[in-house]
Motif scaffolding. Structure first.
Motif, PDB file in Angstrom:
ATOM      1  N   TYR A 154       4.383 -70.076  14.342  1.00 22.33           N
ATOM      2  CA  TYR A 154       3.033 -70.456  13.906  1.00 22.33           C
ATOM      3  C   TYR A 154       2.195 -71.083  15.016  1.00 22.33           C
ATOM      4  O   TYR A 154       1.498 -72.060  14.834  1.00 22.33           O
ATOM      5  CB  TYR A 154       3.105 -71.389  12.693  1.00 22.33           C
ATOM      6  CG  TYR A 154       3.765 -70.720  11.519  1.00 22.33           C
ATOM      7  CD1 TYR A 154       3.088 -69.763  10.780  1.00 22.33           C
ATOM      8  CD2 TYR A 154       5.072 -71.025  11.165  1.00 22.33           C
ATOM      9  CE1 TYR A 154       3.694 -69.131   9.703  1.00 22.33           C
ATOM     10  CE2 TYR A 154       5.692 -70.405  10.101  1.00 22.33           C
ATOM     11  CZ  TYR A 154       4.993 -69.455   9.376  1.00 22.33           C
ATOM     12  OH  TYR A 154       5.598 -68.819   8.325  1.00 22.33           O
ATOM     13  N   LYS A 172       1.393 -75.324  12.925  1.00 18.48           N
ATOM     14  CA  LYS A 172       2.342 -75.892  11.967  1.00 18.48           C
ATOM     15  C   LYS A 172       1.835 -77.156  11.269  1.00 18.48           C
ATOM     16  O   LYS A 172       2.024 -77.286  10.066  1.00 18.48           O
ATOM     17  CB  LYS A 172       3.689 -76.150  12.631  1.00 18.48           C
ATOM     18  CG  LYS A 172       4.482 -74.889  12.885  1.00 18.48           C
ATOM     19  CD  LYS A 172       5.900 -75.161  13.352  1.00 18.48           C
ATOM     20  CE  LYS A 172       6.005 -75.992  14.567  1.00 18.48           C
ATOM     21  NZ  LYS A 172       5.909 -75.392  15.873  1.00 18.48           N
ATOM     22  N   LEU A 195      -0.293 -76.220   8.049  1.00 18.82           N
ATOM     23  CA  LEU A 195       0.144 -75.237   7.068  1.00 18.82           C
ATOM     24  C   LEU A 195       0.362 -75.776   5.658  1.00 18.82           C
ATOM     25  O   LEU A 195       0.447 -74.998   4.716  1.00 18.82           O
ATOM     26  CB  LEU A 195       1.411 -74.529   7.550  1.00 18.82           C
ATOM     27  CG  LEU A 195       1.247 -73.716   8.834  1.00 18.82           C
ATOM     28  CD1 LEU A 195       2.579 -73.085   9.222  1.00 18.82           C
ATOM     29  CD2 LEU A 195       0.165 -72.675   8.705  1.00 18.82           C
ATOM     30  N   ARG A 215      -2.626 -73.158   3.775  1.00 15.31           N
ATOM     31  CA  ARG A 215      -1.324 -72.822   3.172  1.00 15.31           C
ATOM     32  C   ARG A 215      -1.067 -71.320   3.207  1.00 15.31           C
ATOM     33  O   ARG A 215       0.063 -70.881   3.350  1.00 15.31           O
ATOM     34  CB  ARG A 215      -1.262 -73.340   1.743  1.00 15.31           C
ATOM     35  CG  ARG A 215      -1.134 -74.826   1.652  1.00 15.31           C
ATOM     36  CD  ARG A 215      -0.963 -75.275   0.207  1.00 15.31           C
ATOM     37  NE  ARG A 215      -0.795 -76.701   0.174  1.00 15.31           N
ATOM     38  CZ  ARG A 215      -1.605 -77.535  -0.467  1.00 15.31           C
ATOM     39  NH1 ARG A 215      -2.625 -77.056  -1.162  1.00 15.31           N
ATOM     40  NH2 ARG A 215      -1.387 -78.824  -0.435  1.00 15.31           N
ATOM     41  N   LYS A 263       1.103 -69.597   5.928  1.00 22.57           N
ATOM     42  CA  LYS A 263       2.564 -69.636   5.954  1.00 22.57           C
ATOM     43  C   LYS A 263       3.160 -68.237   5.838  1.00 22.57           C
ATOM     44  O   LYS A 263       4.271 -68.001   6.290  1.00 22.57           O
ATOM     45  CB  LYS A 263       3.094 -70.498   4.816  1.00 22.57           C
ATOM     46  CG  LYS A 263       2.905 -71.974   5.035  1.00 22.57           C
ATOM     47  CD  LYS A 263       3.515 -72.726   3.865  1.00 22.57           C
ATOM     48  CE  LYS A 263       3.395 -74.207   4.036  1.00 22.57           C
ATOM     49  NZ  LYS A 263       3.993 -74.928   2.902  1.00 22.57           N
TER      50      LYS A 263
END
Length: 98
Positions: free
Chosen positions: A14, A31, A34, A40, A43
């Protein structure tokens, strides 16, 4: 403007490799974002890898974006001769390197 992203490439874990119009290059870690709000959705790795640039901003298809000042403040700079491959290589565990 001077902070416009010109190149963005998704990396492992990420992170994204970014080149800015003024010549700066670096790696930005997504990160920490996330678990918050609209981020979100990032992810999901297939979606995360759809990162792109719209009007100089790092964005994803559902309009998530990174504020330019956040990008510049938090990205880890790379030498001007570094490439996305070198950034990825540095971030990979030794056993996964070719």
């Amino acid at each position: 403007m001077y902070w416009d992203a010109m190149i963005v490439k998704p990396l492992a874990r990420y992170r994204i490799y970014v080149e800015i119009q003024d010549g700066r290059k670096g790696v930005f870690d997504m990160k920490p974002y996330l678990d918050h709000g609209v981020f979100r959705e990032l992810k999901e790795l297939h979606y995360f890898n759809q990162v792109g640039i719209v009007l100089g901003a790092v964005t994803w298809p559902n309009e998530q974006d990174i504020a330019p000042e956040t990008l510049l403040a938090e990205m880890q700079p790379l030498a001007s001769t570094s490439s996305p491959g070198e950034a990825l290589d540095r971030e990979s565990p030794p056993e996964s390197r070719p």
